[in-house]
Structures are given as structure tokens and as C-alpha cells.
Scaffold this motif. Structure first.
Motif, PDB file in Angstrom:
ATOM      1  N   LEU A 161      40.126  12.561  46.575  1.00 33.69           N
ATOM      2  CA  LEU A 161      41.035  13.599  46.468  1.00 33.69           C
ATOM      3  C   LEU A 161      41.755  13.427  44.903  1.00 33.69           C
ATOM      4  CD1 LEU A 161      42.937  13.878  49.915  1.00 33.69           C
ATOM      5  CD2 LEU A 161      41.039  15.419  48.685  1.00 33.69           C
ATOM      6  N   VAL A 162      42.041  14.318  44.325  1.00 34.30           N
ATOM      7  CA  VAL A 162      42.804  14.314  43.213  1.00 34.30           C
ATOM      8  C   VAL A 162      44.028  15.348  43.047  1.00 34.30           C
ATOM      9  CG1 VAL A 162      42.512  14.463  40.377  1.00 34.30           C
ATOM     10  CG2 VAL A 162      40.761  13.354  41.795  1.00 34.30           C
ATOM     11  N   TYR A 163      45.126  15.107  42.717  1.00 35.94           N
ATOM     12  CA  TYR A 163      46.203  16.226  42.507  1.00 35.94           C
ATOM     13  C   TYR A 163      46.837  15.618  41.310  1.00 35.94           C
ATOM     14  CZ  TYR A 163      45.644  17.617  47.471  1.00 35.94           C
ATOM     15  OH  TYR A 163      45.022  17.882  48.768  1.00 35.94           O
ATOM     16  N   ARG A 164      47.670  16.832  40.968  1.00 34.28           N
ATOM     17  CA  ARG A 164      48.629  16.223  39.998  1.00 34.28           C
ATOM     18  C   ARG A 164      49.932  17.157  40.190  1.00 34.28           C
ATOM     19  NH1 ARG A 164      46.747  20.055  34.670  1.00 34.28           N
ATOM     20  NH2 ARG A 164      47.349  22.287  35.288  1.00 34.28           N
ATOM     21  N   ILE A 165      51.091  16.720  39.323  1.00 28.96           N
ATOM     22  CA  ILE A 165      52.407  17.247  39.378  1.00 28.96           C
ATOM     23  C   ILE A 165      53.032  17.095  38.239  1.00 28.96           C
ATOM     24  CG2 ILE A 165      53.417  14.902  40.299  1.00 28.96           C
ATOM     25  CD1 ILE A 165      55.243  16.969  42.239  1.00 28.96           C
ATOM     26  N   ARG A 166      53.791  18.005  37.978  1.00 28.50           N
ATOM     27  CA  ARG A 166      54.668  17.486  36.538  1.00 28.50           C
ATOM     28  C   ARG A 166      55.612  16.409  36.918  1.00 28.50           C
ATOM     29  NH1 ARG A 166      53.539  23.004  36.028  1.00 28.50           N
ATOM     30  NH2 ARG A 166      52.787  23.615  33.969  1.00 28.50           N
ATOM     31  N   TRP A 167      55.694  15.483  36.178  1.00 30.57           N
ATOM     32  CA  TRP A 167      56.504  14.118  36.477  1.00 30.57           C
ATOM     33  C   TRP A 167      57.721  14.218  36.577  1.00 30.57           C
ATOM     34  CZ3 TRP A 167      59.492  11.759  32.989  1.00 30.57           C
ATOM     35  CH2 TRP A 167      59.379  11.927  31.631  1.00 30.57           C
ATOM     36  N   ARG A 168      58.394  15.131  35.662  1.00 26.58           N
ATOM     37  CA  ARG A 168      59.725  15.566  35.702  1.00 26.58           C
ATOM     38  C   ARG A 168      60.117  16.197  36.720  1.00 26.58           C
ATOM     39  NH1 ARG A 168      60.883  14.260  30.378  1.00 26.58           N
ATOM     40  NH2 ARG A 168      59.604  15.015  28.722  1.00 26.58           N
ATOM     41  N   GLU A 169      59.533  16.621  37.753  1.00 30.27           N
ATOM     42  CA  GLU A 169      59.763  17.270  38.799  1.00 30.27           C
ATOM     43  C   GLU A 169      60.212  16.094  40.038  1.00 30.27           C
ATOM     44  OE1 GLU A 169      57.066  19.795  40.628  1.00 30.27           O
ATOM     45  OE2 GLU A 169      56.547  20.904  38.685  1.00 30.27           O
ATOM     46  N   LEU A 170      59.751  14.872  39.882  1.00 27.82           N
ATOM     47  CA  LEU A 170      59.820  13.889  40.742  1.00 27.82           C
ATOM     48  C   LEU A 170      61.216  13.189  40.538  1.00 27.82           C
ATOM     49  CD1 LEU A 170      56.418  12.152  40.370  1.00 27.82           C
ATOM     50  CD2 LEU A 170      57.546  13.428  42.271  1.00 27.82           C
ATOM     51  N   LEU A 171      61.736  13.255  38.955  1.00 26.31           N
ATOM     52  CA  LEU A 171      63.030  12.758  38.815  1.00 26.31           C
ATOM     53  C   LEU A 171      64.283  14.232  39.344  1.00 26.31           C
ATOM     54  CD1 LEU A 171      62.560  11.622  35.257  1.00 26.31           C
ATOM     55  CD2 LEU A 171      62.908  10.448  37.348  1.00 26.31           C
ATOM     56  N   ALA A 172      63.767  15.262  39.441  1.00 29.29           N
ATOM     57  CA  ALA A 172      64.720  16.511  39.547  1.00 29.29           C
ATOM     58  C   ALA A 172      64.870  16.704  41.064  1.00 29.29           C
ATOM     59  CB  ALA A 172      64.159  17.737  39.054  1.00 29.29           C
ATOM     60  N   THR A 173      63.866  16.225  42.073  1.00 34.15           N
ATOM     61  CA  THR A 173      63.895  16.746  43.512  1.00 34.15           C
ATOM     62  C   THR A 173      64.114  15.161  44.189  1.00 34.15           C
ATOM     63  OG1 THR A 173      61.435  16.206  43.543  1.00 34.15           O
ATOM     64  CG2 THR A 173      62.298  18.310  43.235  1.00 34.15           C
ATOM     65  N   GLY A 174      64.494  15.486  45.356  1.00 33.29           N
ATOM     66  CA  GLY A 174      64.816  14.397  46.376  1.00 33.29           C
ATOM     67  C   GLY A 174      64.212  14.958  47.724  1.00 33.29           C
ATOM     68  N   ARG A 175      64.125  13.998  48.767  1.00 33.79           N
ATOM     69  CA  ARG A 175      63.701  14.332  49.706  1.00 33.79           C
ATOM     70  C   ARG A 175      64.755  14.714  50.856  1.00 33.79           C
ATOM     71  NH1 ARG A 175      58.602  10.831  51.364  1.00 33.79           N
ATOM     72  NH2 ARG A 175      60.120   9.296  50.614  1.00 33.79           N
TER      73      ARG A 175
END
Length: 175
Positions: A161-175
């Protein structure tokens, strides 16, 4: 590799010359399958596993440490939220690392949990989970994208499997 033969020795290798140098031992008595990433003159190490001779079983670690290249010593960091072997880490920017996936325990097995670690405040913050549960995933940052590549998604099985995300989204979001 046999888990009962793990060590805590740390070595430096000069890529150009091939010269090796023994550094300060890692603070755990034995260590393997953890996550490591370098930033700002430090090598940050999270989780992993060791062999427990008394129980004759693999024991996951929640410990985390940073090695200062300048000071030539290890300093403890706050432990991971839970013991975890096979997590992966990647540098997001000069002050944030992403720690992702791993194998939690035999009951829960593989996880998709991700944490942003702030190196200036030594804090973990949950963020967007991996798109699947796996350990030893490949995390590659290229431009604005962070790619999640393969890994072990169940015992003795690898996924493509291969996925991608804009890495800055990880800094802006929380669960």
C-alpha cells in the motif's frame, strides 16, 4: 536476527572514509526495532523492543531518548504513550517529528496511531492516523507531501500500500 542477541552499542560511521567510532551506549540494556530520526544535532530514538531473559519473550519499550552529538551523551525524553516496537519516525520540520505505526502488543497487534513530537517542548500530540495498521512503514517527505509506503500489516506479511498526505496537515490537526 535473534532478539536475545540484541545489544545497546552505538556506532558512528563516517560515510566518506568508512571510519567507525563507538559512541555512548544506548540507555536500554538491549535494543532493536525502534524509530530514529536526526534533527538539530540530536538523534531521537523512540520505542523498540528487547529480549526479556526471565520470561523468554520480546518486551516492547515505551522509552525515548535523544543523543546529543555535541555533548556525546544520551538524555531521556518523556516515554511514548505506550510500549511499541516497529514504529517509524520522520522529520517534518526543524521542531516536529512524526512517530507512526508499530506493534503494540499481542492482543491489539499493529496500530495506525501517529504522534507529532515537539522537540522544543518534549511533548507528544496525536494527529491523523496512518491509513492502515502497520509497523516498519516507510515514511518519505518530499516537498509538500509525506508518503506512507508499505510495512508489515500483519505478522510475517508485507503490504504494498502507498498513500500520501500534505505533511503540514499533520501539524494543524489532532485527533
Amino acid at each position: 536476527a535473534r532478539m536475545d542477541q540484541l545489544t545497546n552499542q552505538v556506532w558512528s560511521i563516517q560515510v566518506r572514509t568508512g571510519k567507525t567510532e563507538r559512541l555512548a551506549d544506548y540507555p536500554e540494556p538491549m535494543f532493536g526495532v525502534g524509530a530514529a530520526v536526526g534533527v538539530n544535532g540530536g538523534v531521537y530514538v523512540f520505542g523498540g523492543a528487547r529480549w526479556n531473559a526471565r520470561t523468554q519473550a520480546v518486551e516492547n519499550l515505551a522509552s525515548a531518548h535523544v543523543y546529543s552529538v555535541a555533548a556525546r551523551r544520551w538524555t531521556p525524553l518523556p516515554p511514548l504513550p505506550y510500549a511499541n516496537r516497529g514504529p517509524t519516525a520522520v522529520l517534518l520540520d526543524d521542531t516536529h517529528l512524526l512517530i507512526a505505526g508499530g506493534y503494540k502488543n499481542d492482543a491489539e497487534e499493529f496500530v495506525s496511531d501517529t504522534y507529532v513530537f515537539d522537540v522544543t517542548g518534549s511533548r507528544y500530540r496525536p494527529t491523523t492516523a496512518l491509513p492502515y495498521k502497520a509497523s516498519s512503514v516507510g515514511l518519505v517527505k518530499a516537498g509538500e507531501w509525506l508518503y506512507c509506503l508499505g510495512g508489515e500489516d500483519r505478522k510475517k506479511h508485507r503490504t504494498a500500500l502507498v498513500y500520501r498526505i500534505r505533511w503540514r496537515e499533520l501539524l494543524a490537526t489532532g485527533r
